[in-house]
Design a protein around this motif. Structure first.
Motif, PDB file in Angstrom:
ATOM      1  N   TYR A 123       0.834  -1.211   0.000  1.00  0.00           N
ATOM      2  CA  TYR A 123       0.000   0.000   0.000  1.00  0.00           C
ATOM      3  C   TYR A 123       0.869   1.262   0.000  1.00  0.00           C
ATOM      4  O   TYR A 123       0.511   2.257  -0.634  1.00  0.00           O
ATOM      5  N   CYS A 124       1.985   1.228   0.688  1.00  0.00           N
ATOM      6  CA  CYS A 124       2.869   2.407   0.697  1.00  0.00           C
ATOM      7  C   CYS A 124       3.440   2.622  -0.695  1.00  0.00           C
ATOM      8  O   CYS A 124       3.448   3.743  -1.220  1.00  0.00           O
ATOM      9  N   SER A 125       3.897   1.541  -1.308  1.00  0.00           N
ATOM     10  CA  SER A 125       4.524   1.650  -2.626  1.00  0.00           C
ATOM     11  C   SER A 125       3.504   2.133  -3.670  1.00  0.00           C
ATOM     12  O   SER A 125       3.759   3.069  -4.423  1.00  0.00           O
ATOM     13  N   GLU A 126       2.312   1.511  -3.674  1.00  0.00           N
ATOM     14  CA  GLU A 126       1.302   1.857  -4.686  1.00  0.00           C
ATOM     15  C   GLU A 126       0.764   3.282  -4.520  1.00  0.00           C
ATOM     16  O   GLU A 126       0.372   3.911  -5.485  1.00  0.00           O
ATOM     17  N   ASN A 127       0.748   3.762  -3.276  1.00  0.00           N
ATOM     18  CA  ASN A 127       0.172   5.089  -3.028  1.00  0.00           C
ATOM     19  C   ASN A 127       1.236   6.166  -2.827  1.00  0.00           C
ATOM     20  O   ASN A 127       0.926   7.275  -2.380  1.00  0.00           O
ATOM     21  N   ASN A 128       2.486   5.833  -3.173  1.00  0.00           N
ATOM     22  CA  ASN A 128       3.619   6.780  -3.030  1.00  0.00           C
ATOM     23  C   ASN A 128       3.709   7.374  -1.637  1.00  0.00           C
ATOM     24  O   ASN A 128       3.852   8.588  -1.477  1.00  0.00           O
ATOM     25  N   LYS A 129       3.604   6.524  -0.623  1.00  0.00           N
ATOM     26  CA  LYS A 129       3.706   6.967   0.773  1.00  0.00           C
ATOM     27  C   LYS A 129       5.033   6.499   1.344  1.00  0.00           C
ATOM     28  O   LYS A 129       5.482   5.382   1.061  1.00  0.00           O
ATOM     29  N   ARG A 130       5.600   7.335   2.179  1.00  0.00           N
ATOM     30  CA  ARG A 130       6.876   6.998   2.809  1.00  0.00           C
ATOM     31  C   ARG A 130       6.654   5.934   3.897  1.00  0.00           C
ATOM     32  O   ARG A 130       5.635   5.971   4.593  1.00  0.00           O
ATOM     33  N   LEU A 131       7.619   5.016   4.029  1.00  0.00           N
ATOM     34  CA  LEU A 131       7.523   3.948   5.027  1.00  0.00           C
ATOM     35  C   LEU A 131       8.777   3.916   5.901  1.00  0.00           C
ATOM     36  O   LEU A 131       9.897   3.914   5.382  1.00  0.00           O
ATOM     37  N   GLY A 201      10.682   2.779  -6.644  1.00  0.00           N
ATOM     38  CA  GLY A 201      10.880   4.126  -6.086  1.00  0.00           C
ATOM     39  C   GLY A 201      10.254   4.346  -4.714  1.00  0.00           C
ATOM     40  O   GLY A 201      10.030   5.498  -4.314  1.00  0.00           O
ATOM     41  N   LEU A 202       9.966   3.265  -3.957  1.00  0.00           N
ATOM     42  CA  LEU A 202       9.411   3.453  -2.599  1.00  0.00           C
ATOM     43  C   LEU A 202      10.403   4.242  -1.736  1.00  0.00           C
ATOM     44  O   LEU A 202      11.593   3.930  -1.708  1.00  0.00           O
ATOM     45  N   ASP A 203       9.900   5.273  -1.046  1.00  0.00           N
ATOM     46  CA  ASP A 203      10.728   6.009  -0.073  1.00  0.00           C
ATOM     47  C   ASP A 203      10.665   5.252   1.243  1.00  0.00           C
ATOM     48  O   ASP A 203       9.618   5.213   1.890  1.00  0.00           O
ATOM     49  N   PHE A 204      11.772   4.657   1.635  1.00  0.00           N
ATOM     50  CA  PHE A 204      11.748   3.845   2.851  1.00  0.00           C
ATOM     51  C   PHE A 204      12.933   4.143   3.753  1.00  0.00           C
ATOM     52  O   PHE A 204      13.966   4.638   3.318  1.00  0.00           O
ATOM     53  N   THR A 205      12.733   3.826   5.043  1.00  0.00           N
ATOM     54  CA  THR A 205      13.835   3.785   6.009  1.00  0.00           C
ATOM     55  C   THR A 205      13.634   2.509   6.800  1.00  0.00           C
ATOM     56  O   THR A 205      12.507   2.198   7.202  1.00  0.00           O
ATOM     57  N   ALA A 268      16.302   9.188  17.995  1.00  0.00           N
ATOM     58  CA  ALA A 268      16.788   8.814  16.658  1.00  0.00           C
ATOM     59  C   ALA A 268      15.613   8.653  15.692  1.00  0.00           C
ATOM     60  O   ALA A 268      15.677   9.089  14.546  1.00  0.00           O
ATOM     61  N   VAL A 269      14.523   8.043  16.175  1.00  0.00           N
ATOM     62  CA  VAL A 269      13.366   7.832  15.294  1.00  0.00           C
ATOM     63  C   VAL A 269      12.748   9.180  14.897  1.00  0.00           C
ATOM     64  O   VAL A 269      12.361   9.390  13.745  1.00  0.00           O
ATOM     65  N   LEU A 270      12.709  10.110  15.848  1.00  0.00           N
ATOM     66  CA  LEU A 270      12.142  11.428  15.529  1.00  0.00           C
ATOM     67  C   LEU A 270      13.001  12.143  14.464  1.00  0.00           C
ATOM     68  O   LEU A 270      12.464  12.783  13.557  1.00  0.00           O
ATOM     69  N   LEU A 271      14.313  11.974  14.561  1.00  0.00           N
ATOM     70  CA  LEU A 271      15.181  12.560  13.527  1.00  0.00           C
ATOM     71  C   LEU A 271      14.882  11.949  12.156  1.00  0.00           C
ATOM     72  O   LEU A 271      14.852  12.647  11.147  1.00  0.00           O
ATOM     73  N   MET A 272      14.629  10.650  12.130  1.00  0.00           N
ATOM     74  CA  MET A 272      14.288  10.004  10.841  1.00  0.00           C
ATOM     75  C   MET A 272      12.971  10.557  10.303  1.00  0.00           C
ATOM     76  O   MET A 272      12.841  10.849   9.115  1.00  0.00           O
ATOM     77  N   ILE A 273      11.991  10.702  11.200  1.00  0.00           N
ATOM     78  CA  ILE A 273      10.665  11.183  10.783  1.00  0.00           C
ATOM     79  C   ILE A 273      10.784  12.572  10.165  1.00  0.00           C
ATOM     80  O   ILE A 273      10.204  12.853   9.113  1.00  0.00           O
ATOM     81  N   ALA A 279      17.118  10.440   5.663  1.00  0.00           N
ATOM     82  CA  ALA A 279      16.812   9.089   6.162  1.00  0.00           C
ATOM     83  C   ALA A 279      16.336   8.128   5.066  1.00  0.00           C
ATOM     84  O   ALA A 279      16.515   6.920   5.187  1.00  0.00           O
ATOM     85  N   ASN A 280      15.737   8.664   3.984  1.00  0.00           N
ATOM     86  CA  ASN A 280      15.184   7.772   2.969  1.00  0.00           C
ATOM     87  C   ASN A 280      16.284   6.961   2.275  1.00  0.00           C
ATOM     88  O   ASN A 280      17.365   7.476   1.986  1.00  0.00           O
ATOM     89  N   GLY A 281      15.958   5.694   2.039  1.00  0.00           N
ATOM     90  CA  GLY A 281      16.899   4.812   1.335  1.00  0.00           C
ATOM     91  C   GLY A 281      17.946   4.201   2.249  1.00  0.00           C
ATOM     92  O   GLY A 281      18.825   3.481   1.793  1.00  0.00           O
ATOM     93  N   HIS A 282      17.858   4.523   3.562  1.00  0.00           N
ATOM     94  CA  HIS A 282      18.882   4.018   4.481  1.00  0.00           C
ATOM     95  C   HIS A 282      18.358   2.943   5.423  1.00  0.00           C
ATOM     96  O   HIS A 282      17.185   2.914   5.776  1.00  0.00           O
TER      97      HIS A 282
END
Ligand code: NAD
Ligand code: UGA
Length: 386
Positions: A123-131, A201-205, A268-273, A279-282
């Protein structure tokens, strides 16, 4: 509330976060932080809400309306896609993640950590949502050093044990060692998320927590969880201390862990958010390499700290040895040593843990004592029905 700035000096726009597993240990601390310090909204999804009840009621709380709880099981609930679509970012924390389950309920473990996470990724990938997906340090499995002879000087060389996101291999035991069902399922979902990033192209961390501990972790058997349940080590040892029983050391308590305070890790999680560009791609290790102990040393330190915070003297024999077969059953195996390399998280987010093991145990055991000592005392003096 003052406008929040990212690490590159740009204002952070308020966002809506779909947090799956928000009612668990990490989720409860993350929700607390987001409500107290940010303007972000949280759609909190879980089957349980006990650990975030204090954030949901009463309506007069300063963040009322910014956090909404949705009681649902992601295995079978058609509301999931709609909730992901409503949010800017999805954080997936839902999982079975207690070692006592990995070898005794391997099917539930694999389904929970791989199959149930699939629709979230889709659902994240299909709807271009960051995960932001929660994986585990267990994907590294055993260290290379653990296969060297016991007296090999190379065992002291960090190249043989420090765990690095981009170069360390993932080393699991044989299939009969069902302990690794969890690590293997987490590894496969990491690979799938990585592939969604590369091909679609999913934006993920991906977050790999290294033994985050603190208040609200797991349960105390017989008080707020099943009497026969086996939680993670912090809760097992807390339960033993509260009941004045010896702490059980599995296979001699020789395994080593690095423990990080939940409140440091949540930073650390708040910095990623709030820093998606960094953070994306890492994949990030999040742990405290300075807080390494053997499980035996952890038991000794917890015994001392608990005596200090409770005012009760320690037992004469505070620990007892138990075999892993007796404690966890057939198919258990263990990670020997877990030291996170901090290069990537340092470079991308400038994050460093702060709290020493002694200090984090002192605040955590103070919480355990205040929360449970009375309930345990009452449960232990219950009159026998005539
Ligand atoms: N605590 C740690 O140090 C640690 C270490 C490594 C990895 N992790 C990972 O971090 C995540 C969160 O861990 P935690 O320590 O907060 O565990 P937790 O068990 O306290 O929280 C997980 C939450 O997910 C919920 N959940 C599970 N399956 C669900 C489903 N099908 N539908 C809806 N909700 C569901 C549970 O009810 C629970 O509240 C997990 O993915 C875990 O593997 C945690
Ligand atoms: O927290 C993490 O980073 C990850 O590691 C944990 O795995 P582990 O550290 O092995 O689990 P614990 O239950 O915390 O056990 C730590 C060590 O203490 C030992 N132990 C546990 C309980 C006990 O009563 N006595 C005891 O000696 C275990 O055998 C193990 O060697 C869990 O798999 C996950 O929560 C997570 O993915």
């Amino acid at each position: 509330m003052a406008t929040r700035m990212d690490l590159d000096g740009r204002p952070v726009k308020p966002m809506t976060i779909c947090m799956i597993g928000a009612g668990g240990f990490i989720g409860s601390h993350l929700c607390e932080k987001l409500m107290a310090e940010t303007p972000h909204k949280v759609l909190a999804l879980d089957v349980y809400s006990d650990k975030i009840k204090h954030l949901l009621e009463p309506d007069s709380l300063p963040w009322a309306g910014r956090i909404v709880f949705h009681r649902l099981n992601i295995k079978h609930d058609s509301r999931l896609e709609g909730l992901i679509k409503m949010a800017d970012l999805t954080i997936n924390l839902a999982a079975i993640c207690t070692p006592a389950d990995y070898n005794t309920r391997p099917l539930d473990t694999i389904y929970s950590n791989f199959i149930d996470a699939l629709p979230v990724v889709k659902y994240c990938s299909e709807n271009n949502k960051r995960l932001i997906h929660f994986s585990t340090c267990e994907v590294y499995g055993k260290t290379i050093g653990s296969f060297l002879p016991k007296d090999s000087p190379l065992r002291k060389d960090p190249a043989y044990y420090v765990l690095k996101e981009d170069t360390s291999p993932c080393i699991f035991g044989s299939i009969e060692k069902q302990r690794w069902s969890y690590a293997c399922a987490k590894q496969l979902i990491e690979r799938l998320i990585y592939a969604e990033g590369a091909e679609n192209g999913l934006d993920f961390t991906i977050v790999r927590p290294f033994n985050w501990i603190g208040p609200r972790m797991d349960f105390i058997p017989g008080i707020d969880g099943p009497s026969e349940g086996v939680p993670r080590v912090l809760a097992c040892f807390s339960n033993n201390l509260l009941r004045r029983e010896p702490l059980k050391l599995v296979d001699g308590g020789e395994s080593q862990r690095t423990f990080v305070y939940i409140k440091d890790a949540i930073e650390a999680v708040l910095l990623m958010i709030e820093n998606p560009d960094r953070a994306n791609g890492h994949i990030f290790n999040v742990g405290n390499p300075n807080n390494e102990v053997t499980v035996r040393q952890l038991a000794e330190m917890m015994t001392k700290v608990y005596a200090k915070v409770s005012g009760e003297p320690s037992l004469e024999s505070p620990t007892i040895d138990v075999s892993s077969k007796e404690f966890y059953g057939e198919g258990y195996d263990d990670s020997d040593k877990r030291i996170p390399d901090m290069t990537i998280i340092n470079r991308q987010l400038g994050w460093n843990p702060k709290t020493t093991l002694w200090d984090l145990l002192e605040s955590t055991l103070t919480y355990q004592h205040r929360t449970y000592a009375e309930a345990i005392r009452k449960s232990m003096v219950k009159p026998i029905a005539s």
